[in-house]
Design a protein around this motif. Structure first.
Motif, PDB file in Angstrom:
ATOM      1  N   MET A   1      51.527  53.076  46.425  1.00 64.05           N
ATOM      2  CA  MET A   1      51.875  51.813  45.802  1.00 64.05           C
ATOM      3  C   MET A   1      51.228  51.722  44.431  1.00 64.05           C
ATOM      4  O   MET A   1      50.106  52.151  44.245  1.00 64.05           O
ATOM      5  CB  MET A   1      51.396  50.652  46.654  1.00 64.05           C
ATOM      6  N   GLY A   2      51.944  51.089  43.533  1.00 59.60           N
ATOM      7  CA  GLY A   2      51.442  50.913  42.184  1.00 59.60           C
ATOM      8  C   GLY A   2      50.627  49.637  42.049  1.00 59.60           C
ATOM      9  O   GLY A   2      50.666  48.748  42.892  1.00 59.60           O
ATOM     10  N   LYS A   3      49.891  49.564  40.998  1.00 62.40           N
ATOM     11  CA  LYS A   3      49.093  48.379  40.706  1.00 62.40           C
ATOM     12  C   LYS A   3      49.909  47.422  39.857  1.00 62.40           C
ATOM     13  O   LYS A   3      50.721  47.829  39.038  1.00 62.40           O
ATOM     14  CB  LYS A   3      47.820  48.757  39.964  1.00 62.40           C
ATOM     15  N   VAL A   4      49.649  46.164  40.077  1.00 63.00           N
ATOM     16  CA  VAL A   4      50.304  45.127  39.293  1.00 63.00           C
ATOM     17  C   VAL A   4      49.230  44.362  38.539  1.00 63.00           C
ATOM     18  O   VAL A   4      48.242  43.941  39.114  1.00 63.00           O
ATOM     19  CB  VAL A   4      51.093  44.157  40.196  1.00 63.00           C
ATOM     20  N   LYS A   5      49.448  44.194  37.277  1.00 62.82           N
ATOM     21  CA  LYS A   5      48.535  43.397  36.457  1.00 62.82           C
ATOM     22  C   LYS A   5      49.255  42.117  36.061  1.00 62.82           C
ATOM     23  O   LYS A   5      50.439  42.141  35.757  1.00 62.82           O
ATOM     24  CB  LYS A   5      48.115  44.152  35.205  1.00 62.82           C
ATOM     25  N   ALA A   6      48.516  41.060  36.078  1.00 66.26           N
ATOM     26  CA  ALA A   6      49.085  39.780  35.662  1.00 66.26           C
ATOM     27  C   ALA A   6      48.105  39.082  34.738  1.00 66.26           C
ATOM     28  O   ALA A   6      46.894  39.114  34.960  1.00 66.26           O
ATOM     29  CB  ALA A   6      49.373  38.906  36.875  1.00 66.26           C
ATOM     30  N   LYS A   7      48.642  38.473  33.736  1.00 63.29           N
ATOM     31  CA  LYS A   7      47.817  37.708  32.816  1.00 63.29           C
ATOM     32  C   LYS A   7      48.291  36.254  32.904  1.00 63.29           C
ATOM     33  O   LYS A   7      49.470  35.962  32.735  1.00 63.29           O
ATOM     34  CB  LYS A   7      47.976  38.224  31.394  1.00 63.29           C
ATOM     35  N   VAL A   8      47.364  35.375  33.196  1.00 66.27           N
ATOM     36  CA  VAL A   8      47.687  33.962  33.353  1.00 66.27           C
ATOM     37  C   VAL A   8      47.048  33.185  32.213  1.00 66.27           C
ATOM     38  O   VAL A   8      45.865  33.342  31.942  1.00 66.27           O
ATOM     39  CB  VAL A   8      47.175  33.421  34.709  1.00 66.27           C
ATOM     40  N   LYS A   9      47.855  32.378  31.593  1.00 61.00           N
ATOM     41  CA  LYS A   9      47.335  31.523  30.528  1.00 61.00           C
ATOM     42  C   LYS A   9      47.580  30.086  30.951  1.00 61.00           C
ATOM     43  O   LYS A   9      48.711  29.669  31.154  1.00 61.00           O
ATOM     44  CB  LYS A   9      48.037  31.817  29.207  1.00 61.00           C
ATOM     45  N   MET A  10      46.499  29.341  31.126  1.00 62.14           N
ATOM     46  CA  MET A  10      46.587  27.951  31.569  1.00 62.14           C
ATOM     47  C   MET A  10      46.888  27.053  30.375  1.00 62.14           C
ATOM     48  O   MET A  10      46.303  27.208  29.310  1.00 62.14           O
ATOM     49  CB  MET A  10      45.275  27.514  32.223  1.00 62.14           C
ATOM     50  N   ASN A  11      47.779  26.119  30.596  1.00 62.12           N
ATOM     51  CA  ASN A  11      48.113  25.134  29.579  1.00 62.12           C
ATOM     52  C   ASN A  11      47.108  23.989  29.718  1.00 62.12           C
ATOM     53  O   ASN A  11      47.293  23.082  30.521  1.00 62.12           O
ATOM     54  CB  ASN A  11      49.554  24.651  29.770  1.00 62.12           C
TER      55      ASN A  11
END
Length: 132
Positions: A1-11
């Protein structure tokens, strides 16, 4: 399985708006609007009344509003005694539903959902479209 990266920017603007709207909605739910719970309690005629001083002493303590806590306070020396003694034979010529424990219906009883509905409606309105 591959890795998933997520970037979250809060408003932050939206979060501040929602938080401020919640505090304002809570205050209006209890005392700030014509459909407030305090007005509904008065209209229900559940507060014992002889001279009207007990009813007039009612106010909303909003000192803890930022923490999400408001209190309905009846500020007379005899308010506590009357509230905690539902067995008293309250006169009903001025307030036809006068009783002890007069806030229980809104706190834990039949009218508890009224507070939730009023708050929810006001919060959505005051949040400016951030809450659906």
């Amino acid at each position: 399985m591959g890795k998933v990266k997520a970037k979250v920017k809060m408003n932050q603007h939206a979060l501040n708006r929602i938080s401020g709207a919640a505090t304002e909605a809570l205050q209006q739910t209890l005392s700030g609007s014509k459909h407030s719970i305090l007005n509904e309690i008065m209209a229900a005629e559940v507060v014992p009344k002889q001279t009207g001083e007990l009813e007039r002493s009612a106010f909303v303590d909003d000192s803890q509003a930022k923490r999400g806590q408001l209190s309905v306070v009846y500020d007379t020396p005899y308010a506590r005694r009357l509230y905690w003694h539902p067995e008293y034979n309250f006169r009903r010529d001025k307030n036809r539903n006068a009783q002890g424990l007069w806030l229980e219906a809104w706190a834990k009883g039949k009218k508890e959902n009224v507070i939730k509905r009023v708050f929810s409606s006001l919060w959505k309105k005051l949040a400016g479209g951030f809450i659906k």
